[in-house]
Enzyme design. Structure first.
Site, PDB file in Angstrom:
ATOM      1  N   LYS A  72      10.166  14.337 -95.600  1.00 50.23           N
ATOM      2  CA  LYS A  72       9.945  15.482 -96.459  1.00 50.23           C
ATOM      3  C   LYS A  72       8.644  15.642 -96.691  1.00 50.23           C
ATOM      4  CE  LYS A  72      14.251  16.762 -97.595  1.00 50.23           C
ATOM      5  NZ  LYS A  72      14.547  17.899 -97.065  1.00 50.23           N
ATOM      6  N   TYR A  82      13.294   8.908 -95.109  1.00 46.33           N
ATOM      7  CA  TYR A  82      13.913   9.999 -95.437  1.00 46.33           C
ATOM      8  C   TYR A  82      12.765  10.758 -96.305  1.00 46.33           C
ATOM      9  CZ  TYR A  82      15.567  13.061 -98.970  1.00 46.33           C
ATOM     10  OH  TYR A  82      15.750  14.346 -99.720  1.00 46.33           O
ATOM     11  N   SER A 105      11.325  17.205-102.502  1.00 43.86           N
ATOM     12  CA  SER A 105      12.101  15.954-103.285  1.00 43.86           C
ATOM     13  C   SER A 105      11.043  15.610-103.878  1.00 43.86           C
ATOM     14  CB  SER A 105      12.573  14.980-102.423  1.00 43.86           C
ATOM     15  OG  SER A 105      12.955  13.917-103.053  1.00 43.86           O
TER      16      SER A 105
END
Ligand code: NAD
Ligand code: UD1
Length: 337
Positions: free
Chosen positions: A153, A149, A124
């Site tokens: 990643k 989150y 992302s």
């Protein structure tokens, strides 16, 4: 190629599985259905006129992965499975690290033991944090993400680089998505969030269809031309096609490469609302609210590395992203349910 697609019943996974089937690949989808839909898989097969195999299960289930790799002659894995709600990750970090980090580790171990070394991973643009300048290219430093989150990643990106450095049989594509929106132009598959959406486009389209009352614009005092945040919105079909191209690349090149998948253009929240109103032919009720914690003023991609190396670039306009979102939302007001 014969491909294992984890998370293939979700939003980006379903659009990618369709492109993969249409490109002639054979696909096995592994999904635990915590946020995916069997109906999406049924519709994909109807559009493609081809079938796929579905296995319901979790990427953290090592015995299941071992059985799957033993039974299927998998050439490569396209790995979407994961949890993606930023706010939830702050409240439930263990779930996010278990699924996104430990799940990917488990998958890589099973792949290595089965002799499968080609992997495409969904990362992302959040790994750039609040970039010092925009647009961001892949050489811009990654930053400390603002949520568990985002950290999950970035941890997986580090893990994959280390794995490939230690064993050069690996061939890995790390794809940094900007803001995926839109739906397949058939209106048959699209984004179907559980509960109240967090992201702009699903929220906006649910207000337009009458499911929600009013969109709140999170702040209009940012240092941007109209004061609202700027993002790089990319049509999910363009994004899906980026996966097909990256698979072609990793089947020919060893290494661990990173590509931005963005359109390379930034639009403000107000520009998106206006484009959506044009697409749906009605005005959408919105109010200006306070800033949302963790939001940054502006981020958009420098996507030319993907064009140079993969021969891929986003083709679809903001107007078509909005029209396709609206077609999906208006034809399926309750999503897949
Ligand atoms: P999604 O929630 O629609 O799809 C994820 C799929 O994975 C779902 O079908 C879910 O059921 C499945 N899944 C989740 N955990 C699993 C597990 N442990 N085992 C097996 N299946 C599991 O999300 P999406 O928007 O399609 O995102 C796909 C990937 O792209 C995710 O890794 C996400 O973090 C990443 N990503 C998404 C965006 C975005 O804006 N949508 C942006 C950047 C990166
Ligand atoms: C968010 C996540 C990002 C994640 C991505 C995909 C945050 C801080 N970032 O990106 O880590 O990779 O989703 O899941 O959560 N907006 C409104 N009103 C709304 C919703 C959004 O004004 O109801 C605005 C936001 O302030 C932002 C823009 O719309 O400026 C886009 O928001 P969103 O769709 O949530 O994406 P990001 O915040 O860019």
């Amino acid at each position: 190629m014969r491909l294992l697609v984890t998370g293939g019943a979700g939003y980006i996974g379903s659009h990618t599985v369709l492109e993969l089937l249409q490109a002639g690949h054979d696909v096995v989808v592994l999904d635990n259905l915590c946020n995916g839909s069997l109906e999406a898989l049924r519709r994909i097969q109807a559009i493609a006129g081809r079938s796929l195999q579905f296995v319901q299960g979790d990427i953290r289930d090592r015995a299941l992965l071992d059985r799957l790799f033993a039974q299927q002659q998998v050439d490569a894995v396209v790995h979407f499975a994961g949890l993606k709600a930023v706010g939830e990750s702050v409240r439930q970090p263990l779930d996010y690290y278990a699924c996104n980090v430990a799940g990917t580790l488990n998958l890589c171990q099973a792949m290595a033991d089965a002799g499968v070394f080609q992997l495409v991973f969904s990362s992302s643009a959040t790994v750039y944090g609040d970039p010092a300048q925009v647009p961001v290219d892949e050489s811009c430093p990654v930053a400390e993400p603002t949520s568990p989150y985002g950290r999950s990643k970035l941890m997986v990106e580090h893990l994959l680089h280390d794995v490939q450095r230690a064993d050069t049989r690996w061939s890995i594509a790390i794809l940094r998505y900007f803001n995926p929106v839109g739906a397949h132009p058939s209106g048959l598959i699209g984004e179907d969030p559980l509960g109240v959406p967090n992201n702009l486009l699903p929220y906006l389209s649910q207000v337009a269809v009458g499911k929600l009352d009013c969109l709140q614009v999170h702040g209009n005092d940012y240092p941007t031309p109209d004061g609202t945040c700027i993002r790089d919105y990319i049509h999910v079909v363009d994004l899906a096609q980026g996966h097909v191209r990256s698979l072609q690349f990793i089947s020919r090149h060893k290494g661990c490469s990173v590509w931005n998948l963005g359109a390379g253009k930034g639009y403000s929240v107000l520009q998106v609302i206006s484009a959506f109103e044009q697409a749906c032919g009605r005005s959408v009720h919105y109010i200006i609210g306070p800033r949302r914690p963790g939001d940054i003023a502006a981020n958009w991609a420098e996507p030319s590395k993907a064009e140079r190396e993969l021969g891929w670039k986003a083709e679809r306009s903001l107007a078509s992203m909005m029209a396709d979102t609206w077609r999906w939302q208006s034809k399926n007001p309750q999503g897949y349910r």
